[in-house]
Design a protein around this motif. Structure first.
Motif, PDB file in Angstrom:
ATOM      1  N   ALA A 189      59.025 -12.701   5.610  1.00 57.00           N
ATOM      2  CA  ALA A 189      58.541 -11.825   6.788  1.00 57.00           C
ATOM      3  C   ALA A 189      59.482 -12.110   7.745  1.00 57.00           C
ATOM      4  O   ALA A 189      60.130 -11.059   8.474  1.00 57.00           O
ATOM      5  CB  ALA A 189      57.143 -11.744   7.285  1.00 57.00           C
ATOM      6  N   LEU A 195      60.084  -2.726  10.123  1.00 58.90           N
ATOM      7  CA  LEU A 195      58.885  -3.380   9.437  1.00 58.90           C
ATOM      8  C   LEU A 195      57.581  -2.892  10.190  1.00 58.90           C
ATOM      9  O   LEU A 195      57.433  -2.961  11.190  1.00 58.90           O
ATOM     10  CB  LEU A 195      58.844  -4.959   9.605  1.00 58.90           C
ATOM     11  N   ARG A 196      56.656  -2.354   9.180  1.00 56.72           N
ATOM     12  CA  ARG A 196      55.387  -2.039   9.576  1.00 56.72           C
ATOM     13  C   ARG A 196      54.472  -2.744   8.903  1.00 56.72           C
ATOM     14  O   ARG A 196      54.727  -2.904   7.460  1.00 56.72           O
ATOM     15  CB  ARG A 196      55.071  -0.674   9.487  1.00 56.72           C
ATOM     16  N   TRP A 197      53.363  -3.186   9.435  1.00 55.78           N
ATOM     17  CA  TRP A 197      52.241  -4.037   8.599  1.00 55.78           C
ATOM     18  C   TRP A 197      51.372  -3.090   8.171  1.00 55.78           C
ATOM     19  O   TRP A 197      50.819  -2.292   9.047  1.00 55.78           O
ATOM     20  CB  TRP A 197      51.723  -5.039   9.256  1.00 55.78           C
ATOM     21  N   PRO A 209      54.891  -7.525   5.617  1.00 55.47           N
ATOM     22  CA  PRO A 209      55.358  -6.160   6.272  1.00 55.47           C
ATOM     23  C   PRO A 209      55.900  -5.365   5.017  1.00 55.47           C
ATOM     24  O   PRO A 209      56.164  -5.525   4.106  1.00 55.47           O
ATOM     25  CB  PRO A 209      56.666  -6.496   7.122  1.00 55.47           C
ATOM     26  N   ARG A 210      55.751  -4.021   5.453  1.00 54.24           N
ATOM     27  CA  ARG A 210      56.445  -2.896   4.699  1.00 54.24           C
ATOM     28  C   ARG A 210      57.650  -2.330   5.341  1.00 54.24           C
ATOM     29  O   ARG A 210      57.572  -1.971   6.641  1.00 54.24           O
ATOM     30  CB  ARG A 210      55.318  -1.868   4.515  1.00 54.24           C
TER      31      ARG A 210
END
Length: 180
Positions: free
Chosen positions: A23, A52-54, A67-68
């Motif tokens: 991450a 990045l988004r969680w 994260p995505r």
């Protein structure tokens, strides 16, 4: 009876990044190479800026703890046509020029295409805020008006790409301590 041998750790295990290391690495780097399957069956590789988004819910799959990656691109691009036909992609983020410094993360992903204008605009603003700041600095708090206007205009021609991780490989050769 033969003496019991100590289980040795494979080189693969030695260099694998933890969830937190991966991450952090993804947050630090700036360009992902996205591979889709082209119309003739060959890999189609393209670089993308990303954020990045969680994920908020459904942490059931292996990649959900971290994260995505999200990116945006032109809706008429070849990679989007490829994803419409086959919604899978392999992503790779890498760094290091000398063998002992090589590190990276490769992700096999399902891809969700988002076409809602407000979703695409918000993502565009997030991407440009990230890249408006120097590496290692937090994203810009706001975009200059002319940049925000440009992003809003571009959003009508773009799609948001949400990469849903299925499998991951990672490596950090710095963990080898110079022993190969």
């Amino acid at each position: 009876m033969l003496p019991r041998r100590m289980a040795s750790v494979s080189r693969r295990e030695q260099i694998r990044m933890s969830e937190a290391e991966a991450a952090s690495f993804l947050a630090e780097e700036r360009t992902v190479t996205c591979a889709t399957t082209g119309p003739r069956g060959w890999p189609h590789l393209m670089p993308l800026w990303y954020v990045l988004r969680w994920p908020i819910s459904d942490r059931s799959s292996i990649g959900e703890a971290g994260p995505r990656l999200w990116a945006w691109t032109y809706a008429i691009s070849q990679k989007v046509r490829n994803m419409e036909r086959d919604p899978r992609a392999t992503l790779q983020v890498e760094a290091g020029e000398e063998y002992q410094l090589l590190r990276g993360v490769a992700l096999e992903c399902d891809v969700v295409l988002h076409r809602d204008l407000e979703v695409v605009k918000a993502l565009g603003h997030e991407i440009f805020a990230r890249y408006a700041s120097p590496r290692g600095q937090p994203p810009a708090e706001s975009l200059p008006a002319e940049v925000a206007e440009m992003v809003d205009k571009q959003a009508a021609k773009r799609v948001a790409l949400e990469f849903v991780e299925l499998r991951r490989a990672s490596w950090d050769h710095r963990k080898l301590g110079g022993a190969y």
